[in-house]
Scaffold this motif. Structure first.
Motif, PDB file in Angstrom:
ATOM      1  N   LEU A 313       0.826  -1.194   0.000  1.00 33.18           N
ATOM      2  CA  LEU A 313       0.000   0.000   0.000  1.00 33.18           C
ATOM      3  C   LEU A 313       0.867   1.253   0.000  1.00 33.18           C
ATOM      4  CD1 LEU A 313      -2.526  -1.049   2.806  1.00 33.18           C
ATOM      5  CD2 LEU A 313      -2.595  -1.615   0.353  1.00 33.18           C
ATOM      6  N   ALA A 314       0.451   2.245  -0.782  1.00 34.33           N
ATOM      7  CA  ALA A 314       1.045   3.592  -0.745  1.00 34.33           C
ATOM      8  C   ALA A 314      -0.033   4.483  -0.143  1.00 34.33           C
ATOM      9  CB  ALA A 314       1.444   4.045  -2.132  1.00 34.33           C
ATOM     10  N   LEU A 315       0.119   4.801   1.112  1.00 27.59           N
ATOM     11  CA  LEU A 315      -0.978   5.375   1.894  1.00 27.59           C
ATOM     12  C   LEU A 315      -0.670   6.817   2.303  1.00 27.59           C
ATOM     13  CD1 LEU A 315      -3.648   4.895   3.456  1.00 27.59           C
ATOM     14  CD2 LEU A 315      -2.265   3.940   5.324  1.00 27.59           C
ATOM     15  N   GLY A 316      -1.521   7.753   1.887  1.00 32.96           N
ATOM     16  CA  GLY A 316      -1.386   9.109   2.391  1.00 32.96           C
ATOM     17  C   GLY A 316      -1.439  10.250   1.412  1.00 32.96           C
ATOM     18  N   PRO A 317      -0.988  10.098   0.157  1.00 32.11           N
ATOM     19  CA  PRO A 317      -0.981  11.261  -0.740  1.00 32.11           C
ATOM     20  C   PRO A 317      -2.390  11.831  -0.964  1.00 32.11           C
ATOM     21  CG  PRO A 317       0.470   9.557  -1.590  1.00 32.11           C
ATOM     22  CD  PRO A 317      -0.280   8.943  -0.447  1.00 32.11           C
ATOM     23  N   GLY A 318      -2.627  13.034  -0.477  1.00 30.82           N
ATOM     24  CA  GLY A 318      -3.929  13.662  -0.623  1.00 30.82           C
ATOM     25  C   GLY A 318      -5.041  12.994   0.151  1.00 30.82           C
ATOM     26  N   LEU A 319      -4.691  12.219   1.172  1.00 30.35           N
ATOM     27  CA  LEU A 319      -5.702  11.443   1.899  1.00 30.35           C
ATOM     28  C   LEU A 319      -6.666  12.324   2.687  1.00 30.35           C
ATOM     29  CD1 LEU A 319      -6.578   8.516   2.605  1.00 30.35           C
ATOM     30  CD2 LEU A 319      -5.049   8.653   4.588  1.00 30.35           C
ATOM     31  N   GLY A 320      -6.171  13.433   3.218  1.00 30.33           N
ATOM     32  CA  GLY A 320      -7.016  14.287   4.032  1.00 30.33           C
ATOM     33  C   GLY A 320      -7.138  13.761   5.456  1.00 30.33           C
ATOM     34  N   LEU A 321      -7.684  14.610   6.313  1.00 34.24           N
ATOM     35  CA  LEU A 321      -7.812  14.267   7.734  1.00 34.24           C
ATOM     36  C   LEU A 321      -9.277  14.099   8.153  1.00 34.24           C
ATOM     37  CD1 LEU A 321      -5.156  16.767   9.158  1.00 34.24           C
ATOM     38  CD2 LEU A 321      -4.851  14.337   8.611  1.00 34.24           C
ATOM     39  N   GLY A 322     -10.175  14.065   7.179  1.00 34.16           N
ATOM     40  CA  GLY A 322     -11.591  13.927   7.483  1.00 34.16           C
ATOM     41  C   GLY A 322     -12.019  12.483   7.677  1.00 34.16           C
ATOM     42  N   ASP A 323     -13.323  12.286   7.741  1.00 34.02           N
ATOM     43  CA  ASP A 323     -13.860  10.944   7.986  1.00 34.02           C
ATOM     44  C   ASP A 323     -13.496   9.969   6.875  1.00 34.02           C
ATOM     45  OD1 ASP A 323     -14.985  11.884  10.306  1.00 34.02           O
ATOM     46  OD2 ASP A 323     -16.987  12.166   9.456  1.00 34.02           O
ATOM     47  N   TRP A 324     -13.528  10.448   5.627  1.00 33.88           N
ATOM     48  CA  TRP A 324     -13.191   9.566   4.505  1.00 33.88           C
ATOM     49  C   TRP A 324     -11.745   9.078   4.629  1.00 33.88           C
ATOM     50  CZ3 TRP A 324      -9.713   9.977   0.307  1.00 33.88           C
ATOM     51  CH2 TRP A 324      -9.925   9.096  -0.753  1.00 33.88           C
ATOM     52  N   GLY A 325     -10.810   9.996   4.856  1.00 32.88           N
ATOM     53  CA  GLY A 325      -9.417   9.613   4.995  1.00 32.88           C
ATOM     54  C   GLY A 325      -9.180   8.704   6.186  1.00 32.88           C
ATOM     55  N   TRP A 326      -9.852   9.003   7.301  1.00 32.89           N
ATOM     56  CA  TRP A 326      -9.692   8.187   8.512  1.00 32.89           C
ATOM     57  C   TRP A 326     -10.178   6.760   8.278  1.00 32.89           C
ATOM     58  CZ3 TRP A 326      -7.445   7.411  12.967  1.00 32.89           C
ATOM     59  CH2 TRP A 326      -8.027   6.565  13.905  1.00 32.89           C
ATOM     60  N   LEU A 341       3.909   5.056   4.288  1.00 36.45           N
ATOM     61  CA  LEU A 341       3.055   6.114   4.838  1.00 36.45           C
ATOM     62  C   LEU A 341       3.687   7.473   4.611  1.00 36.45           C
ATOM     63  CD1 LEU A 341       2.304   3.446   6.517  1.00 36.45           C
ATOM     64  CD2 LEU A 341       1.442   5.017   8.241  1.00 36.45           C
ATOM     65  N   ASP A 342       2.870   8.384   4.074  1.00 39.35           N
ATOM     66  CA  ASP A 342       3.346   9.733   3.804  1.00 39.35           C
ATOM     67  C   ASP A 342       2.224  10.714   4.106  1.00 39.35           C
ATOM     68  OD1 ASP A 342       5.071  11.785   2.860  1.00 39.35           O
ATOM     69  OD2 ASP A 342       4.125  11.713   0.896  1.00 39.35           O
ATOM     70  N   ALA A 343       2.575  11.981   4.201  1.00 41.50           N
ATOM     71  CA  ALA A 343       1.615  13.089   4.247  1.00 41.50           C
ATOM     72  C   ALA A 343       0.557  12.856   5.329  1.00 41.50           C
ATOM     73  CB  ALA A 343       0.993  13.274   2.862  1.00 41.50           C
ATOM     74  N   ASP A 344      -0.727  12.860   4.928  1.00 41.75           N
ATOM     75  CA  ASP A 344      -1.795  12.771   5.933  1.00 41.75           C
ATOM     76  C   ASP A 344      -1.832  11.435   6.642  1.00 41.75           C
ATOM     77  OD1 ASP A 344      -2.736  15.374   5.696  1.00 41.75           O
ATOM     78  OD2 ASP A 344      -4.010  14.878   3.988  1.00 41.75           O
ATOM     79  N   ALA A 345      -1.281  10.383   6.043  1.00 40.21           N
ATOM     80  CA  ALA A 345      -1.187   9.117   6.766  1.00 40.21           C
ATOM     81  C   ALA A 345      -0.287   9.270   7.983  1.00 40.21           C
ATOM     82  CB  ALA A 345      -0.658   8.017   5.849  1.00 40.21           C
ATOM     83  N   LEU A 346       0.741  10.101   7.878  1.00 40.36           N
ATOM     84  CA  LEU A 346       1.616  10.366   9.020  1.00 40.36           C
ATOM     85  C   LEU A 346       0.937  11.289  10.022  1.00 40.36           C
ATOM     86  CD1 LEU A 346       4.965  10.899   7.079  1.00 40.36           C
ATOM     87  CD2 LEU A 346       4.260   8.868   8.358  1.00 40.36           C
ATOM     88  N   ASN A 347       0.187  12.266   9.525  1.00 45.74           N
ATOM     89  CA  ASN A 347      -0.522  13.163  10.445  1.00 45.74           C
ATOM     90  C   ASN A 347      -1.573  12.410  11.247  1.00 45.74           C
ATOM     91  OD1 ASN A 347       0.934  15.464   9.639  1.00 45.74           O
ATOM     92  ND2 ASN A 347      -0.387  15.746   7.856  1.00 45.74           N
TER      93      ASN A 347
END
Length: 493
Positions: A313-326, A341-347
């Motif tokens: 899995l490449a998880l995080g690019p443009g994922l967002g921090l909302g319910d969908w991303g979560w 894990l990158d970007a919002d996956a790390l956040n």
């Protein structure tokens, strides 16, 4: 130039030095003489027209190296201006200073300005200073920098932390740095890169026995190292051999991030690449890159079949921090699949400190994300990038790629690696998405998580350098990396 280079801390270099003196019978002054002679050779090689040489000497053995160089330069017909910060303190430095004076050299004590010369040699502190220079030392460093002539630094530019790459205050900006005996790990990452210039290593003719019992503290990876991880493919290859990367991300308005990630995975050689994203982005991604199997995912229920087919899995690019991303983030990590894990996956991970990651995961934070994961300030991360990367690796039981100038790759029970590639043009939005896809593709092709992280970070940085050579650093786009990424991913062709 070797594809990899062992890097050492200051204490390691001192241990090697002591072993050469105490066990191998190399006199301390002989080592100083070799260092000064090596510096003189490099100076003549790099600046053969220089006739007025300035040498700034400190009180320790680094200053002693400078006295040796000054004497050799004078004997070689150069006019030498030697400026001392303080009188020499060690026996070897005093002997070198005495030989300089016996040869007719004159020593000036630094007070304010500097004489006009063609080149300065920084022999002030070397690896002996880890705090910000003060008083006359700071003033002398600032005067050398203001002279606007080339600077050769001996062992380490004065003011640079040779272990961490941190620059706590004034520091010499060298044109070239000549490391003696062992390459210093801090000179290849962080703020140090703006001070070291070209880094050259001279082992001073010490045999391998001098290094026994002193393992490297890190390894430098140059682009030629890609050959070890990226062999030619077998003639009877098929796509199933090279893994299936699932790129997860692209919340509303952020579809470009996951599209960049997907194309990077394709260009780095993944056999299959799927994309799980918002419905609004599907048509655009398919139009731009039909090879990426792009699906609309609105909830975790739609997500399960894609997870089952993926190998990485490449998880995080443009994922967002909302319910969908979560919801996608939790489903992805609960699948047990190895993930980058990158970007919002790390956040999201930063808010779940106790979350146990699956085996084989790679975290790719920039210093700000690393600070959130460690509950620290970004400045603390940059003060010791090695310690930060190793702390993250220990905390999450994962491989960590700490991005930035001189990217550091760390993992539990592995010697950290430093990437000797990359450029300031890569400081633009979307570069991290390309890196995520690149590492995920190499992981899918069978490399271990640590090797995939090292090879992926190196491949990504080398592609950035190749793209910058075409049109310059400023204005470099993440998509500019795709053509050189493919070419460099085939180092044997």
């Amino acid at each position: 130039m070797p594809a990899t280079l062992p890097l050492y801390r200051a204490q390691d270099a001192r241990a090697i030095d002591r072993r050469a003196i105490e066990r191998l019978g190399v006199p301390a002054f002989e080592l100083m003489s070799r260092a000064g002679a090596a510096a003189w050779r490099l100076l003549r090689e790099r600046w053969p027209q220089a006739r007025r040489i300035g040498v700034a000497c400190g009180p320790g053995n680094n200053g002693g190296d400078g006295y040796v160089l000054a004497r050799l330069a004078r004997e070689g017909g150069c006019r030498v201006e030697l400026v001392a910060l303080q009188p020499p303190r060690t026996a070897e430095a005093r002997q070198a200073a005495a030989e300089w004076q016996a040869a007719g050299g004159r020593t000036q004590v630094f007070e304010a300005g500097l004489p006009e010369v063609d080149l300065w040699v920084d022999a002030l502190f070397g690896i002996g200073l880890t705090r910000a220079p003060e008083g006359a030392a700071r003033e002398l460093i600032e005067a050398i920098n203001a002279a606007a002539v080339p600077v050769l630094a001996l062992d380490t530019p004065s003011g640079v932390d040779a272990d961490r790459g941190h620059v706590p205050g004034a520091a010499v900006r060298a044109t070239s740095t000549l490391c003696f005996i062992a390459a210093k790990r801090g000179l290849h990452t962080g703020a140090a890169l703006d001070h070291v210039g070209e880094v050259v290593l001279d082992p001073l003719a010490l045999p391998p026995a001098a290094f026994e019992g002193t393992p490297p503290a890190a390894r430098l990876l140059r682009p030629a190292a890609l050959q070890r991880w990226l062999p030619r493919r077998a003639r009877d290859s098929h796509k199933g051999r090279y893994g299936h990367v699932l790129c997860v991300g692209g919340d509303l308005g952020l579809g470009g991030a996951v599209r960049l990630c997907a194309e990077a995975a394709l260009r780095a050689g993944a056999g299959l690449v799927s994309v799980a994203t918002r419905a609004e982005h599907v048509a655009a991604i398919l139009a731009a890159r039909p090879e990426a199997m792009t699906r609309s995912i609105e909830d975790a229920g739609d997500f399960t079949p894609l997870l089952e087919r993926a190998s990485v899995l490449a998880l995080g690019p443009g994922l967002g921090l909302g319910d969908w991303g979560w919801s996608l983030w939790t489903a992805a990590l609960r699948s047990g699949k190895p993930a980058v894990l990158d970007a919002d996956a790390l956040n999201l991970l930063a808010g779940q400190q106790t979350w146990a990651l699956p085996a084989g995961c790679v975290l790719t934070p920039h210093p700000g994300e690393a600070a959130r994961l460690l509950d620290a300030a970004p400045g603390e991360i940059q003060r010791d990038r090695f310690a930060a990367a190793e702390a993250l690796a220990a905390q999450y039981g994962a491989v960590v790629v700490l991005k930035g100038a001189g990217t550091v790759v760390a993992a539990p029970e592995e010697v950290p690696c430093v990437i000797a590639a990359g450029n300031p043009g890569m400081a633009s939005g979307g570069m991290g998405d390309v890196l995520t896809g690149t590492i995920a593709a190499l992981l899918a092709q069978g490399l271990s998580a640590f090797d995939a992280a090292c090879a992926g970070a190196l491949l990504h940085a080398a592609a950035g350098d190749a793209a910058a050579r075409e049109g310059g650093e400023r204005g470099l786009l993440p998509s500019d990396l795709f053509a050189p990424l493919r070419r460099l991913a085939n180092p044997h062709d």
